[in-house]
Write a protein that holds these residues in place. Structure first.
Motif, PDB file in Angstrom:
ATOM      1  N   CYS A  46       0.863  -1.174   0.000  1.00 15.01           N
ATOM      2  CA  CYS A  46       0.000   0.000   0.000  1.00 15.01           C
ATOM      3  C   CYS A  46       0.903   1.228   0.000  1.00 15.01           C
ATOM      4  CB  CYS A  46      -0.902   0.000   1.232  1.00 15.01           C
ATOM      5  SG  CYS A  46      -2.170   1.277   1.207  1.00 15.01           S
ATOM      6  N   HIS A  47       0.519   2.254  -0.776  1.00 15.83           N
ATOM      7  CA  HIS A  47       1.329   3.471  -0.806  1.00 15.83           C
ATOM      8  C   HIS A  47       0.478   4.674  -1.204  1.00 15.83           C
ATOM      9  CE1 HIS A  47       1.371   2.191  -5.024  1.00 15.83           C
ATOM     10  NE2 HIS A  47       1.568   3.470  -5.321  1.00 15.83           N
ATOM     11  N   ILE A  48       1.003   5.844  -0.910  1.00 12.89           N
ATOM     12  CA  ILE A  48       0.370   7.097  -1.313  1.00 12.89           C
ATOM     13  C   ILE A  48       1.007   7.525  -2.627  1.00 12.89           C
ATOM     14  CG2 ILE A  48      -0.040   9.518  -0.735  1.00 12.89           C
ATOM     15  CD1 ILE A  48       0.232   8.724   2.226  1.00 12.89           C
ATOM     16  N   ASP A  56       3.474  11.796   9.893  1.00  8.84           N
ATOM     17  CA  ASP A  56       2.589  12.523  10.797  1.00  8.84           C
ATOM     18  C   ASP A  56       1.119  12.202  10.575  1.00  8.84           C
ATOM     19  OD1 ASP A  56       4.592  13.934  12.229  1.00  8.84           O
ATOM     20  OD2 ASP A  56       4.873  15.232  10.484  1.00  8.84           O
ATOM     21  N   MET A  57       0.829  11.174   9.811  1.00  8.20           N
ATOM     22  CA  MET A  57      -0.551  10.779   9.539  1.00  8.20           C
ATOM     23  C   MET A  57      -0.996   9.638  10.447  1.00  8.20           C
ATOM     24  SD  MET A  57      -0.887  10.699   5.427  1.00  8.20           S
ATOM     25  CE  MET A  57      -0.471  12.111   4.416  1.00  8.20           C
ATOM     26  N   GLU A  58      -2.291   9.414  10.456  1.00  7.22           N
ATOM     27  CA  GLU A  58      -2.829   8.174  11.013  1.00  7.22           C
ATOM     28  C   GLU A  58      -2.845   7.166   9.874  1.00  7.22           C
ATOM     29  OE1 GLU A  58      -7.164   6.343  11.858  1.00  7.22           O
ATOM     30  OE2 GLU A  58      -6.739   8.174  13.006  1.00  7.22           O
ATOM     31  N   VAL A  59      -2.276   6.001  10.117  1.00  5.77           N
ATOM     32  CA  VAL A  59      -2.300   4.913   9.143  1.00  5.77           C
ATOM     33  C   VAL A  59      -2.973   3.729   9.827  1.00  5.77           C
ATOM     34  CG1 VAL A  59      -0.944   3.346   7.708  1.00  5.77           C
ATOM     35  CG2 VAL A  59      -0.194   5.726   8.004  1.00  5.77           C
ATOM     36  N   ARG A  77       3.364   6.779  16.536  1.00  9.12           N
ATOM     37  CA  ARG A  77       3.664   5.535  17.241  1.00  9.12           C
ATOM     38  C   ARG A  77       2.643   4.457  16.879  1.00  9.12           C
ATOM     39  NH1 ARG A  77       0.727   4.902  22.315  1.00  9.12           N
ATOM     40  NH2 ARG A  77      -0.713   6.642  22.546  1.00  9.12           N
ATOM     41  N   ASP A  78       3.037   3.220  17.088  1.00 10.60           N
ATOM     42  CA  ASP A  78       2.134   2.091  16.889  1.00 10.60           C
ATOM     43  C   ASP A  78       1.223   1.993  18.101  1.00 10.60           C
ATOM     44  OD1 ASP A  78       3.252   1.209  14.397  1.00 10.60           O
ATOM     45  OD2 ASP A  78       4.969   0.456  15.531  1.00 10.60           O
ATOM     46  N   LEU A  96      10.855   4.340   8.097  1.00  8.69           N
ATOM     47  CA  LEU A  96      11.572   4.822   6.911  1.00  8.69           C
ATOM     48  C   LEU A  96      10.677   4.786   5.680  1.00  8.69           C
ATOM     49  CD1 LEU A  96      15.102   3.224   7.421  1.00  8.69           C
ATOM     50  CD2 LEU A  96      14.436   5.618   7.724  1.00  8.69           C
ATOM     51  N   ARG A  97       9.897   3.732   5.546  1.00  5.65           N
ATOM     52  CA  ARG A  97       8.989   3.641   4.404  1.00  5.65           C
ATOM     53  C   ARG A  97       7.867   4.665   4.516  1.00  5.65           C
ATOM     54  NH1 ARG A  97       7.720  -2.662   3.752  1.00  5.65           N
ATOM     55  NH2 ARG A  97       7.800  -2.562   6.009  1.00  5.65           N
ATOM     56  N   LEU A  98       7.407   4.945   5.747  1.00  2.19           N
ATOM     57  CA  LEU A  98       6.362   5.955   5.932  1.00  2.19           C
ATOM     58  C   LEU A  98       6.813   7.319   5.414  1.00  2.19           C
ATOM     59  CD1 LEU A  98       4.909   5.103   9.467  1.00  2.19           C
ATOM     60  CD2 LEU A  98       3.773   4.814   7.248  1.00  2.19           C
ATOM     61  N   GLU A  99       8.092   7.634   5.589  1.00  2.32           N
ATOM     62  CA  GLU A  99       8.627   8.906   5.097  1.00  2.32           C
ATOM     63  C   GLU A  99       8.469   9.025   3.588  1.00  2.32           C
ATOM     64  OE1 GLU A  99      12.670   9.418   6.400  1.00  2.32           O
ATOM     65  OE2 GLU A  99      12.117   9.251   8.506  1.00  2.32           O
ATOM     66  N   GLU A 100       8.456   7.892   2.897  1.00  2.00           N
ATOM     67  CA  GLU A 100       8.327   7.868   1.440  1.00  2.00           C
ATOM     68  C   GLU A 100       6.887   7.655   0.983  1.00  2.00           C
ATOM     69  OE1 GLU A 100      10.890   4.675   0.371  1.00  2.00           O
ATOM     70  OE2 GLU A 100      12.673   5.651   1.183  1.00  2.00           O
ATOM     71  N   GLY A 101       5.948   7.601   1.942  1.00  3.63           N
ATOM     72  CA  GLY A 101       4.553   7.375   1.586  1.00  3.63           C
ATOM     73  C   GLY A 101       4.203   5.924   1.381  1.00  3.63           C
ATOM     74  N   ILE A 102       5.089   5.028   1.825  1.00  2.00           N
ATOM     75  CA  ILE A 102       4.831   3.591   1.700  1.00  2.00           C
ATOM     76  C   ILE A 102       4.189   3.108   2.997  1.00  2.00           C
ATOM     77  CG2 ILE A 102       5.850   1.310   1.341  1.00  2.00           C
ATOM     78  CD1 ILE A 102       8.049   2.779  -0.297  1.00  2.00           C
TER      79      ILE A 102
END
Length: 141
Positions: A46-48, A56-59, A77-78, A96-102
């Motif tokens: 899943c990715h943006i 800084d989002m809720e995932v 945080r989890d 690290l992946r969250l920083e890239e939208g992954i």
């Protein structure tokens, strides 16, 4: 009045930058099911798109019930305290992946009952998007 005019001008000049940050972005899962065997580990994709940091989002990853997440990342945080206990200790998101939208979810030690559709939801409080990925866990022969 002069101060108020300048303040409005400054605020208005900032609005396009704020409102267009996520304009046109969407969350994308997988259009093909993932097939795995019990005991294996998988990454539910899943990715943006276009790429946008989700730090800084809720995932939220969930199955049938949005309120009972398979995995919840919020406030950087989890949130295992609200996670479905069936998945506790078996899921992870990469910072690290969250920083890239992954937004891909690592799911470990698969069980046959893990088969189904998983939804990936992301929001920054203004914008939100959702994708889905199907997982098929083959039965043991």
């Amino acid at each position: 009045m002069r101060f108020l005019g300048r303040t409005c001008l400054i605020v208005l000049s900032l609005l396009p930058a704020v409102s267009t940050q996520t304009d046109g972005s969407s969350v994308v899962g997988s259009d093909q099911p993932l097939i795995a065997s019990p005991g294996e580990d998988v990454i539910l994709p899943c990715h943006i798109t276009p790429s946008l940091s989700a730090v800084d989002m809720e995932v939220r990853w969930y199955r049938e019930n949005f309120k009972i997440p398979v995995h919840l990342y919020d406030d950087r945080r989890d949130r295992t305290d609200v996670q479905d206990s069936y998945y506790r200790g078996r899921t992870a998101l990469s910072r690290l992946r969250l920083e890239e939208g992954i937004l891909s979810l690592d799911l470990r030690n698969l069980r046959p009952s893990d088969s189904g559709v998983y939804y990936c939801y992301a929001t920054d409080g203004v914008w939100d998007g959702q994708g889905k990925t199907e997982l098929i866990v083959r039965g043991q022969c």
